[in-house]
Design a protein around this motif. Structure first.
Motif, PDB file in Angstrom:
ATOM      1  N   LEU A  54      10.906  16.789  -3.233  1.00  7.11           N
ATOM      2  CA  LEU A  54      10.753  17.734  -3.965  1.00  7.11           C
ATOM      3  C   LEU A  54       9.643  17.684  -5.035  1.00  7.11           C
ATOM      4  N   CYS A  55       9.309  18.878  -5.542  1.00 13.22           N
ATOM      5  CA  CYS A  55       8.228  18.447  -6.478  1.00 13.22           C
ATOM      6  C   CYS A  55       8.828  17.992  -7.729  1.00 13.22           C
ATOM      7  N   PRO A  56       7.927  17.624  -8.614  1.00 10.79           N
ATOM      8  CA  PRO A  56       8.363  16.800  -9.881  1.00 10.79           C
ATOM      9  C   PRO A  56       9.231  17.561 -10.408  1.00 10.79           C
ATOM     10  N   TYR A  57       9.266  18.973 -10.639  1.00 14.87           N
ATOM     11  CA  TYR A  57      10.165  19.737 -11.457  1.00 14.87           C
ATOM     12  C   TYR A  57      11.504  19.675 -10.816  1.00 14.87           C
ATOM     13  N   HIS A  58      11.737  20.026  -9.512  1.00 15.57           N
ATOM     14  CA  HIS A  58      12.881  20.079  -9.037  1.00 15.57           C
ATOM     15  C   HIS A  58      13.506  18.589  -8.642  1.00 15.57           C
ATOM     16  N   ALA A  59      12.529  17.713  -8.643  1.00 10.75           N
ATOM     17  CA  ALA A  59      13.280  16.214  -8.391  1.00 10.75           C
ATOM     18  C   ALA A  59      13.970  16.012  -9.731  1.00 10.75           C
ATOM     19  N   HIS A 102      10.870  22.439  -0.821  1.00 12.68           N
ATOM     20  CA  HIS A 102      11.693  23.368  -0.321  1.00 12.68           C
ATOM     21  C   HIS A 102      12.652  24.172  -1.409  1.00 12.68           C
ATOM     22  N   LEU A 103      12.810  23.626  -2.497  1.00 11.89           N
ATOM     23  CA  LEU A 103      13.568  24.302  -3.618  1.00 11.89           C
ATOM     24  C   LEU A 103      12.576  25.513  -4.109  1.00 11.89           C
ATOM     25  N   CYS A 104      11.433  25.117  -4.308  1.00  8.64           N
ATOM     26  CA  CYS A 104      10.331  26.146  -4.719  1.00  8.64           C
ATOM     27  C   CYS A 104      10.476  27.096  -3.771  1.00  8.64           C
TER      28      CYS A 104
END
Ligand SMILES: [Zn+2]
Ligand SMILES: [Zn+2]
Length: 233
Positions: A54-59, A102-104
């Protein structure tokens, strides 16, 4: 009103940006589903691997959601990131490409669908919006305005007027907070004036969601020109 409409209407009856609130709920549900059902799902694993976790935010959101709910615990996150570390180590010397999270992608798609659904139901939603404490954030106000211009131009001016009134009302509440914070003030700031601080930040910046943090900058510039990653506004 249909089911989607009822869901959106609820968001408009509440406080804050109805789109941000909808996306926040969606994001949390998606993370919950991953942790609860899909930790060992090979397809989901591949999606994780494409962005190396994931991206840092979603991680960090994944970690927070897992840590705050005993139902999930740390096991799911451990399984996912053990796999990610393994993938990273396998190509340690060759370098690894981090693709889009993929959450983004899912939240952006949900955002697009939500704004479209609102624009299509503006006749029913506008009176609800006018009378509620909801305030569309700047990003979602602009996206909705763009959508209305295409689908429902009759409501553009009304929405602008209501939005301006809501923002002016927030500004006055902050002014009241500042004035009543003075030691000469007899009553001190009211609860509503105090709440206006948080509400004003949300009105200008939206909630701390990936779409408001990660995509800021280039995308916002594109949006002003009416181009947004293949989605014309
Ligand atoms: Zn918003
Ligand atoms: Zn993301």
């Amino acid at each position: 009103m249909d089911l989607v409409g009822i869901y959106i209407r609820e968001a408009f009856e509440g406080e804050g940006c109805p789109v941000c609130r909808t996306l926040q709920r969606f994001e949390e549900e998606e993370i919950g589903t991953i942790l609860y059902e899909h930790v060992n799902d090979p397809a989901v694993r591949e999606q994780f691997k494409a962005s190396l976790g994931l991206c840092p935010y979603h991680a960090w959101r994944l970690f927070e959601v897992a840590s705050s709910n005993p139902l999930y615990g740390g096991l799911g996150v451990a399984i996912i990131y053990e796999h990610m570390l393994r993938a990273y180590l396998e190509s340690f010397d060759g370098g690894i490409v981090e693709g889009k999270c993929h959450l983004c992608f899912l939240v952006e798609e949900k955002e697009r669908l939500t704004v479209t659904a609102i624009a299509e139901r503006m006749d029913e939603l506008l009176p609800v919006y006018r009378d509620s404490k909801a305030v569309l954030c700047k990003r979602h106000y602009e996206l909705l305005l763009g959508e209305l211009e295409k689908r429902n131009p009759a409501f553009v001016e009304q929405l602008k007027e209501i939005q301006r009134e809501k923002l002016e009302n927030l500004r006055k509440l902050l002014e009241g907070f500042i004035e009543n914070s003075d030691y000469r003030s007899e009553r001190g700031p009211s609860v509503e004036e105090s709440r206006a601080i948080r509400r004003s930040i949300e009105a200008l910046k939206g909630l701390p969601l990936g779409i408001n943090i990660t995509n800021f900058g280039a995308e916002a510039k594109g949006r002003r020109k009416g181009i947004r990653f293949g989605w014309k506004v």
